[in-house]
Enzyme design. Structure first.
Site, PDB file in Angstrom:
ATOM      1  CB  SER A 148      39.557  37.486  38.006  1.00 39.49           C
ATOM      2  OG  SER A 148      38.610  36.469  37.179  1.00 39.49           O
ATOM      3  CG  ASP A 156      35.407  35.561  44.075  1.00 40.91           C
ATOM      4  OD1 ASP A 156      34.748  34.743  43.781  1.00 40.91           O
ATOM      5  OD2 ASP A 156      36.316  35.157  43.914  1.00 40.91           O
ATOM      6  CB  CYS A 177      39.698  33.737  42.736  1.00 42.92           C
ATOM      7  SG  CYS A 177      39.796  32.792  41.221  1.00 42.92           S
ATOM      8  CG  HIS A 237      35.611  38.064  41.443  1.00 41.79           C
ATOM      9  ND1 HIS A 237      36.655  36.867  41.541  1.00 41.79           N
ATOM     10  CD2 HIS A 237      36.735  38.510  40.442  1.00 41.79           C
ATOM     11  CE1 HIS A 237      37.749  36.287  40.571  1.00 41.79           C
ATOM     12  NE2 HIS A 237      37.362  36.939  39.369  1.00 41.79           N
TER      13      HIS A 237
END
Length: 506
Positions: free
Chosen positions: A224, A413, A416, A470
């Site tokens: 992240s 995700d 990102c 993610h």
């Protein structure tokens, strides 16, 4: 959207008027004096959406007297809630400690260190959780650490913990995150220079404390917002090694999972990803895309070291993401296959319950008056000027010197997403760019099943992970551990890809 555009444009133009009069050190404080709630409402909203609501927004304990002592204080420990085993505390090899940050007023950095379950000669892997301002204990208990937390607050062994293949470090950083704290608000960091210098100084103290590990291979990992931390930290370590500063750190590679690294490319990919995944209709796609030229202009003003312009670009460019979410309000943007249940997308509440138990804190040596902070809105706000800066720029020099980079991303995700990450990796200019772009995509198989799609050349690899969001190690723990093993052992590409690389080099 149309009503917001004049405000967005004014935020882009604002830096041109203010940058000559505001220093980077005073910028956030001055803006907050002018508008007390300037970023705080948005920051708190983002943190609530992540299902992390700490009692205190940051661990800055004003009035606490500074205590003189050694740079690093570490203890072996055994969690009181761990299922009984015949293994002794000494053999368990679990450590917790505080590092008194060298270039700070009074900051202490908290960390966990778990010796490998297999061999002390295994590589050392440090993990950094993003946020910015979120504790690495999130990953430790929900992704790739030795344990998971049961609802009755007991600990269960994680058979896919990364301590199965490495000596594993988790660090609460920047200052004010997790159990890390200071008595002085001046220790809150605002950029990657402050973050990477603190981490580098910590490593120096850590290896001084553990001289037997100085020869081990060293890898930096995280996810992240750590897509910012990791390249800056890797560059700092490499620079320190070249300058022969202190203890040589045997840096071999760095890995970024579903990270934010090159915002100009990644923000532009939001609508393409959303359209491909059925989150947008073509008409909504065209409408939201009208913000992209404004975002690109704002990011150019930000560059790699802007201040007010970078904060402005944060608000401008997030209009793209917010436009997508306005049409998908019930969707978990960390995993678009799932819905946010009630007000929560993921339930991480057991983490704070567990770490705020007196028996656990006593085992770790954490003071009774220090609350565990899962995610700090103060740290988040302090790093807003850093958010839209491009951290890709320092990576090519590391690749040229043979330091490996693995970028991996779960395919479901949004925030990102794999598409934006793939695009910046392919666009990165280095000596192997042409060959990397031309390389074949190979299946990444685990136990005979395809777990992802891999492209690699030389020291660079990109892995799209199937059936993951993610947090790849949480969604696909077995594949994530296998990925780490093969990457650190130099076998991630497999024999076919290795032969292609060899042929290209001849």
């Amino acid at each position: 959207m149309k009503m917001e555009m004049p405000t967005l444009l004014s935020l882009v133009l604002l830096p041109l008027l203010l940058c000559s009069t505001l220093s980077s050190a005073n910028m956030i404080e001055d803006l907050q004096l002018a508008r007390p709630n300037f970023p705080s409402v948005h920051a708190e909203k983002m943190i609530r959406e992540l299902n992390l609501s700490p009692k205190e927004d940051v661990n800055v304990i004003e009035g606490r007297d500074s205590v003189a002592g050694p740079r690093i204080v570490e203890r072996r420990f055994r969690f009181p809630n761990l299922a009984e085993t015949a293994v002794s505390e000494e053999d368990l090899g679990h450590h917790a400690g505080y590092y008194k940050i060298a270039n700070s007023h009074d900051a202490r950095m908290f960390y966990f260190f778990f010796e490998s379950r297999k061999s002390k000669n295994d590589p050392i892997v440090i993990w950094l959780t993003g946020g910015p301002g979120c504790s690495s204990e999130l990953a430790m208990f929900y992704e790739n650490g030795p344990f998971t937390i049961a609802d009755n607050m007991s600990l269960l062994w994680n058979e896919y913990g990364w301590d199965q293949a490495s000596n594993l470090l988790y660090v609460d950083q920047p200052t004010g995150t997790g159990f890390s704290y200071s008595s002085d608000r001046r220790d809150i960091r605002h950029n990657e220079d402050g973050v990477s210098n603190d981490l580098y100084d910590f490593l120096q103290a850590f290896f001084e404390e553990h001289p037997q590990l100085q020869g081990n291979d060293f890898y930096i990992t995280g996810e992240s917002y750590a897509g910012h931390y990791i390249p800056a930290f890797a560059a700092r370590v490499h620079r320190g090694n070249k300058a022969k500063e202190g203890i040589h750190i045997n840096l071999k590679g760095f890995a970024i999972g579903n990270g934010l690294t090159d915002p100009a490319i990644q923000y532009k990919a939001y609508t393409d990803y959303a359209l491909d995944m059925g989150l947008l209709k073509k008409s909504d796609y065209n409408r939201i895309n009208k913000v992209i030229p404004v975002c690109e202009m704002a990011i150019k003003l930000c560059g790699t070291d802007g201040t007010v312009s970078c904060m402005a670009s944060y608000f401008v460019c997030n209009a793209i993401f917010n436009g997508i979410m306005a049409l998908n309000g019930g969707t978990n943007y960390y995993d678009i296959r799932k819905k946010c249940e009630g007000s929560l997308c993921y339930d991480f509440s057991n983490l704070e319950k567990f770490l705020n138990q007196k028996s656990v804190r006593d085992a770790l040596g954490v003071a009774a008056d220090l609350d565990f902070v899962s995610c700090s809105s103060t740290v988040y706000q302090a790093m807003l000027i850093d958010w839209m800066r491009n951290l890709e720029v320092g990576i090519p020099a590391l690749l040229e010197d043979g330091i490996k980079l693995l970028v991996y991303a779960g395919e479901y995700d949004l925030i990102c997403n794999w598409l934006g990450n793939s695009r910046w990796v392919h666009a990165m200019e280095w000596s192997g760019q042409k060959d990397f772009v031309a390389s074949l995509e190979m299946p990444f198989t685990v136990d005979g099943s395809e777990a992802g799609a891999l492209k690699s050349y030389g020291s660079l690899a990109f892995l799209k992970v199937h059936d993951a969001g993610h947090m790849v190690p949480m969604d696909q723990p077995k594949a994530a551990l296998e990925m780490l093993k093969r990457w650190t052992q130099g076998t991630l590409s497999g024999p076919i890809a290795d032969l292609e690389t060899l042929a290209a080099d001849m």
